[in-house]
Design an enzyme around this catalytic site. Structure first.
Site, PDB file in Angstrom:
ATOM      1  N   HIS A 175       0.835  -1.219   0.000  1.00 39.31           N
ATOM      2  CA  HIS A 175       0.000   0.000   0.000  1.00 39.31           C
ATOM      3  C   HIS A 175       0.863   1.260   0.000  1.00 39.31           C
ATOM      4  O   HIS A 175       0.446   2.299   0.496  1.00 39.31           O
ATOM      5  CB  HIS A 175      -0.957   0.030   1.196  1.00 39.31           C
ATOM      6  CG  HIS A 175      -1.692  -1.256   1.411  1.00 39.31           C
ATOM      7  ND1 HIS A 175      -2.931  -1.515   0.869  1.00 39.31           N
ATOM      8  CD2 HIS A 175      -1.332  -2.384   2.076  1.00 39.31           C
ATOM      9  CE1 HIS A 175      -3.313  -2.739   1.208  1.00 39.31           C
ATOM     10  NE2 HIS A 175      -2.357  -3.292   1.939  1.00 39.31           N
ATOM     11  N   SER A 190      15.842  20.694 -16.863  1.00 40.55           N
ATOM     12  CA  SER A 190      14.683  21.558 -17.041  1.00 40.55           C
ATOM     13  C   SER A 190      15.135  22.859 -17.690  1.00 40.55           C
ATOM     14  O   SER A 190      16.217  23.365 -17.401  1.00 40.55           O
ATOM     15  CB  SER A 190      14.050  21.846 -15.679  1.00 40.55           C
ATOM     16  OG  SER A 190      13.289  23.028 -15.739  1.00 40.55           O
ATOM     17  N   LYS A 209      17.174  20.693 -11.696  1.00 36.78           N
ATOM     18  CA  LYS A 209      16.395  19.494 -12.015  1.00 36.78           C
ATOM     19  C   LYS A 209      17.176  18.419 -12.777  1.00 36.78           C
ATOM     20  O   LYS A 209      18.022  18.715 -13.606  1.00 36.78           O
ATOM     21  CB  LYS A 209      15.163  19.866 -12.859  1.00 36.78           C
ATOM     22  CG  LYS A 209      14.061  20.559 -12.097  1.00 36.78           C
ATOM     23  CD  LYS A 209      13.417  19.710 -11.015  1.00 36.78           C
ATOM     24  CE  LYS A 209      12.520  18.623 -11.567  1.00 36.78           C
ATOM     25  NZ  LYS A 209      11.341  19.169 -12.245  1.00 36.78           N
ATOM     26  N   GLU A 248       9.876   7.834 -17.444  1.00 36.30           N
ATOM     27  CA  GLU A 248       8.524   8.393 -17.608  1.00 36.30           C
ATOM     28  C   GLU A 248       7.956   8.029 -18.978  1.00 36.30           C
ATOM     29  O   GLU A 248       6.773   7.718 -19.122  1.00 36.30           O
ATOM     30  CB  GLU A 248       8.556   9.906 -17.432  1.00 36.30           C
ATOM     31  CG  GLU A 248       8.864  10.313 -15.999  1.00 36.30           C
ATOM     32  CD  GLU A 248       9.110  11.797 -15.879  1.00 36.30           C
ATOM     33  OE1 GLU A 248       8.266  12.483 -15.290  1.00 36.30           O
ATOM     34  OE2 GLU A 248      10.136  12.291 -16.388  1.00 36.30           O
TER      35      GLU A 248
END
Ligand code: ARG
Length: 476
Positions: A160, A281, A287, A294
């Site tokens: 979970h 970025s 970043k 992704e």
């Protein structure tokens, strides 16, 4: 029959030209062009079969075979299609006419593009299964290498997405290895599903000439011959099976990507991404974005969409070939192309990941050993239910005191259950918790070593690849 101005394979019975709007819709060369090596191969074999059936002389058959070889050389050298080429079969037929003249018109005897395209698509599928297996295995190898070097490093396992129990980091890594192993079994199975020969089924009723389908099967590397011509020309189960295989693999990659993306966040900090498979970025200089992962996660949606598209197409079709089936290749190629891009990118991203053993160890709180404490009481004679209740009261106390279990005084333990002794704190050690779970498949050190040995065995290249049996009976 060939229409000499546009080289249509079917122009004869029409008196007015096809509407441009239909030609544009009907044209599939942009998608099926890549089938050319398989179409050349099956056409050469078909020429031999026609000779065997007494339809072609040996001379004619050889001429067609050599002509097709020349067409193949031109296509390999980059020959492009014309706007008038409806599909790859028309393209090759036109080029064969250019190469050897009118004798080319005899090749299409007894066959239809219906059995032809089904055969070419099956050959393509069998071939690509071998490539898929290699790409999946390469990713498994990266996982294996990480698992082998992680040694006795520990980390939390989550249920979970809540901290559950400590595990060896190698055990977590290998938890992504076995799903891919199942994918590889599915690849073999999808390849076997594809390895049934439809050629010889004609348009729907079978070939009227006595061609040897066994010869076709053997020379093209199929493992069996279709039993029913109506089924054979309309059957795309093998495409669905391959699409499911790809969708399942994509789903596994997506779950791996999700784990890594979470573990790479500053909040977790379990892993650090490398330079080659991350991007920066345009706005925020600090970043480092895990784009490869992704994109892997995102592309899974497309693979599932491709499978759904095919199944939705199939469910409404009457038996036999219907033109809707032309679009099977769009989804098949899209899904396979995508996964073949994603697999090496995920393998590369995973390979350059560095594990932060300290952060993983620091995330192991003693409350995660609550189950071990219950086991402790069980070993001392308590029932599991009674032990569970006692540990529950200790957890409540630690929450009240805003501390971990190991910060509670021994008096609290003894108050919770009389069987607790001074050795209780040893049982709050993560390494001990992990070591106790040494059953096969567990996270204990011997179990993980055995798992590593099985994984290594699974990675051994097998002689029986994902293809059908190749008898190689080519006569000429
Ligand atoms: N391009 C077609 C396909 O991919 C070939 C089969 C065409 N058959 C036909 N009867 N028009 O399905």
């Amino acid at each position: 029959m060939s229409d000499h101005t546009t080289h249509k394979l079917w122009g004869g019975r029409f008196s007015t030209p096809t509407a441009a709007a239909l030609e544009a819709l009907n044209r599939s060369i942009g998608t099926d062009y890549r089938l050319w090596p398989f179409d050349i191969n099956l056409s050469q074999t078909w020429a031999v079969a026609l000779w065997g059936a007494g339809v072609l002389t040996l001379e004619e058959s050889k001429k067609i075979e050599r002509g097709l070889a020349l067409v193949g050389q031109k296509l390999a050298a980059g020959a492009q299609s014309l706007p008038s080429d409806e599909d790859v079969h028309t393209l090759i037929d036109r080029m064969l006419h250019d190469e050897i003249g009118d004798v080319a018109s005899k090749l299409h005897t007894g066959r239809s593009r219906n059995d032809q395209v089904a055969t070419a698509t099956r050959l393509w599928s069998m071939d690509v299964c071998t490539k898929l297996d290699v790409a999946v295995r390469a990713l498994q190898q990266v996982m294996f290498d990480h698992a082998a070097t992680l040694g006795d490093v520990l980390m939390p396992a989550y249920t979970h997405l809540q901290r559950a129990q400590p595990v060896s980091a190698a055990h977590w890594m290998l938890s992504h290895f076995w799903p891919l192993e199942r994918d590889r079994a599915r690849i073999v199975s999808a390849s076997r599903a594809a390895a049934v020969l439809p050629l010889g089924s004609g348009a729907i009723a079978g070939c009227a000439f006595p061609i040897s389908r066994v010869l076709l099967q053997g020379s093209l590397g199929f493992s069996s011959v279709s039993q029913n011509s109506i089924d054979a020309v309309g059957d795309r189960d093998f495409v669905a099976e391959l699409l499911f295989t790809v969708a399942m693999t994509a789903t596994h990659l997506s779950r791996l990507a999700e784990d890594l993306i979470i573990y790479g966040s500053s909040e977790f900090g379990f892993v650090q991404f490398g330079d080659a498979f991350t991007t920066g970025s345009s706005m925020m200089p600090q970043k480092r974005n895990p784009d490869a992962l992704e994109l892997a996660r995102g592309s899974g949606a497309r693979a599932i969409g491709d499978l759904t598209t095919l199944l939705t197409t199939l469910k409404g079709l009457p038996s036999g070939y219907n033109k809707d089936l032309q679009d099977d290749k769009r989804v098949l190629f899209d899904a396979v192309d995508t996964i073949l891009l994603v697999l090496p990118a995920v393998a590369g991203a995973l390979q350059e990941i560095r594990f932060n053993n300290r952060r993983m160890r620091a995330a192991l709180s003693s409350s995660m050993m609550a189950t071990d404490l219950a086991d402790y009481l069980v070993e001392k004679g308590a029932t599991f239910r009674e032990a569970h209740t006692a540990i529950g009261s200790l957890i409540r106390e630690s929450e009240r005191e805003d501390c971990e279990l190991d910060a509670l005084p021994i008096t609290s333990f003894k108050a919770a259950h009389s069987l607790f002794g001074d050795d209780v704190f040893d049982w709050l050690e993560p390494a001990r918790s992990v070591a106790r779970r040494d059953v096969p498949g567990g996270t204990g050190p011997n179990a993980v070593n055995a798992q590593l040995r099985s994984a290594k065995e699974a990675l051994r290249p097998v002689a029986d690849a994902a293809r059908g049996n190749e008898l190689v009976l080519r006569a000429v």
